[in-house]
Enzyme design. Structure first.
Site, PDB file in Angstrom:
ATOM      1  N   LEU A  17     -38.181 -56.280-116.709  1.00  0.00           N
ATOM      2  CA  LEU A  17     -37.666 -57.418-117.477  1.00  0.00           C
ATOM      3  C   LEU A  17     -36.826 -58.309-116.570  1.00  0.00           C
ATOM      4  CD1 LEU A  17     -36.700 -55.689-120.851  1.00  0.00           C
ATOM      5  CD2 LEU A  17     -38.930 -56.440-119.993  1.00  0.00           C
TER       6      LEU A  17
ATOM      7  N   ARG B 277     -24.269 -66.563-115.939  1.00  0.00           N
ATOM      8  CA  ARG B 277     -22.991 -66.198-115.332  1.00  0.00           C
ATOM      9  C   ARG B 277     -23.037 -66.221-113.809  1.00  0.00           C
ATOM     10  NH1 ARG B 277     -21.580 -60.606-117.968  1.00  0.00           N
ATOM     11  NH2 ARG B 277     -19.989 -60.651-116.320  1.00  0.00           N
TER      12      ARG B 277
ATOM     13  N   THR C 276     -34.571 -57.404-125.868  1.00  0.00           N
ATOM     14  CA  THR C 276     -35.327 -56.565-124.940  1.00  0.00           C
ATOM     15  C   THR C 276     -36.629 -56.048-125.544  1.00  0.00           C
ATOM     16  OG1 THR C 276     -33.961 -54.697-125.634  1.00  0.00           O
ATOM     17  CG2 THR C 276     -33.300 -55.860-123.628  1.00  0.00           C
TER      18      THR C 276
ATOM     19  N   GLY D 192     -24.427 -49.783-125.063  1.00  0.00           N
ATOM     20  CA  GLY D 192     -24.977 -49.031-126.174  1.00  0.00           C
ATOM     21  C   GLY D 192     -24.782 -47.545-125.954  1.00  0.00           C
TER      22      GLY D 192
ATOM     23  N   SER E 157     -26.116 -68.029 -61.616  1.00  0.00           N
ATOM     24  CA  SER E 157     -25.369 -68.570 -62.759  1.00  0.00           C
ATOM     25  C   SER E 157     -25.639 -70.058 -62.954  1.00  0.00           C
ATOM     26  CB  SER E 157     -23.868 -68.360 -62.540  1.00  0.00           C
ATOM     27  OG  SER E 157     -23.560 -66.986 -62.481  1.00  0.00           O
TER      28      SER E 157
END
Length: 451
Positions: free
Chosen positions: A11, A18, A82, A144, A392
């Site tokens: 899902l 948010r 859901t 839940g 270098s």
């Protein structure tokens, strides 16, 4: 594990308001991988016959990510709970005769072993109608609740909004993840109503509907971290922190030394060998492998790179995608390597950029050297032979080849190939004018005084 085919329904249709982001919530990364990517990788370990992702808002973002990974897309046009979301997969599954796992795209760290345990419990001797994944958080809050006996047989499941005070006192909570036989799932969902405080169709209601039919359901438990969901940036950061803490601990268990573990950041696929030392403030982006005995010094950033055995990196080094360091190679402070290979024992110790190049074994790259690999339109490669010495502050203008054992004098701008064991000097001859500086200062001082 049962031999029945398996389908996974993920899902991912929520708005994710948010997060306050233009990016879909499930695509925000943890350890360098989108949350949905973590979950789909774990699902993939079970070799499902079908993987369905239920989408809604910003469908195109989720589809673009999930489809190449083999997932099928199902749309939930209205977010009505859901149970309603899972029901949207019915037509696509077309009477699927197998087991169905129901997962959540914003609960990314569920392990494949836990998913297997759910399916195995579904086929236990007591043949539960559904298996619920439960957990016991320190603060159950608004989760839940699952009311179950000691054997895990569920007596009742209730959403927090609809729970009594006694039910709210129970600390066994519903993660939302379930395993159900495909033959049962959609028939039960068709009976789910929305006469509840939120007016939504709740997936957990199928447990009590099965109970009405004389069929019980079961709960198995897992740790809080595995079923932690993400709804905000703060929760995303917290879950990232949990993941990193666990990964650091595992790296040390596996034989790596982390000098300041809390400052090291791994990616989901970082591979670290034994006797590797990692100093403070090191960041591993995706795609990094570090072989046994290597040292990564402080404040280095690695991504898409391979570090050979006993190689030495940093401090303040950057290895970009395609960087390959051979055994005992050395990349020092403020050196950047991109799409380049350094052979066994090769060194680039200071302040250099090595891009689109091959550097032979035991070659030495002097401070301030760069491979000029880009002309504004195309990239070109530089080849530096074994044992070569680059002085270098040299600029190697690709495409160019420096032969094995060659020496490039400091300050050179090399635009043509240099044969092996040759000396290349590409700079103007030094001239000196005695007394010039003193005369110049005297003349300028006089001009200034005249003003």
């Amino acid at each position: 594990m049962t031999t029945r085919p398996l389908a996974a329904i993920v899902l991912a249709a929520g708005q994710g308001t948010r997060m306050k982001s233009d990016l879909h919530k499930v695509l925000h990364p943890i350890a360098g991988r989108p949350m949905l990517g973590h979950l789909l990788a774990s699902v993939g370990e079970l070799a499902p016959a079908r993987t369905m992702v239920v989408v809604g808002a910003r469908r195109e973002q989720v589809e673009a990510f999930a489809t190449p990974l083999g997932a099928e897309i199902v749309e939930q046009r209205e977010q009505l709970g859901t149970g309603h979301a899972v029901a949207q997969a019915e037509a696509a599954l077309g009477g699927f005769a197998g087991d169905v796992l129901i997962l959540y795209g914003d609960v990314p760290l569920v392990r494949a072993d836990t998913m297997r345990a759910m399916v195995e419990r579904l086929h236990g001797d007591d043949a539960p109608a559904a298996v619920v994944l439960g957990f016991r958080p320190a603060d159950p809050g608004a989760y839940g609740r699952v009311i179950a006996d000691a054997s895990g047989r569920i007596a009742k499941m209730v959403e927090y909004k609809d729970a009594s005070s006694d039910e709210r006192a129970v600390d066994l909570c519903n993660s939302g993840l379930m395993a159900v036989r495909g033959e049962d799932l959609f028939a039960l969902l068709a009976r789910v109503g929305n006469a509840n405080a939120a007016g939504e169709y709740y997936l957990p209601d199928i447990v009590m509907l099965a109970e009405e039919d004389g069929r019980h359901s079961a709960v198995i438990e897992t740790g809080v971290a595995e079923v932690t969901g993400v709804n905000s940036r703060g929760e995303l950061a917290a879950l990232e922190g949990q993941w990193q803490t666990a990964r650091r601990a595992q790296a040390m268990v596996d034989g790596a030394t982390l000098i300041a573990p809390d400052t090291v950041w791994f990616s989901h696929d970082t591979k670290i060998g034994r006797d590797v030392t990692i100093e403070p403030n090191v960041v591993f982006g995706p795609g990094v492998t570090v072989a046994d005995g290597a040292t990564i010094h402080a404040f280095s950033h690695l991504e898409g790179a391979t570090v050979g055995a006993r190689a030495d990196v940093g401090p303040y080094a950057r290895l970009r995608p395609g960087a390959v360091l051979g055994e005992t190679a050395r990349v020092g402070n403020f050196v950047e390597v991109k799409n380049a290979t350094l052979g066994v024992g090769a060194k680039a110790n200071h302040l250099s950029y090595i891009g689109d190049a091959e550097v032979g074994a035991k070659a030495n790259i002097g401070a301030g050297t760069i491979t000029c690999n880009y002309d504004g339109f195309f990239k070109y490669r530089t080849s530096i032979g074994a044992g070569a010495f680059i002085g270098s502050n040299s600029a190697l203008v690709a495409p160019v080849s420096i032969g094995a054992g060659a020496i490039v004098g400091a300050g050179s701008t090399v635009t043509q190939d240099v044969e092996g064991d040759a000396l290349a000097l590409v700079r103007a001859p030094q001239t000196a004018k005695p007394g010039w500086a003193a005369r110049f200062r005297q003349m300028m001082a006089a001009r200034k005084a005249a003003k």
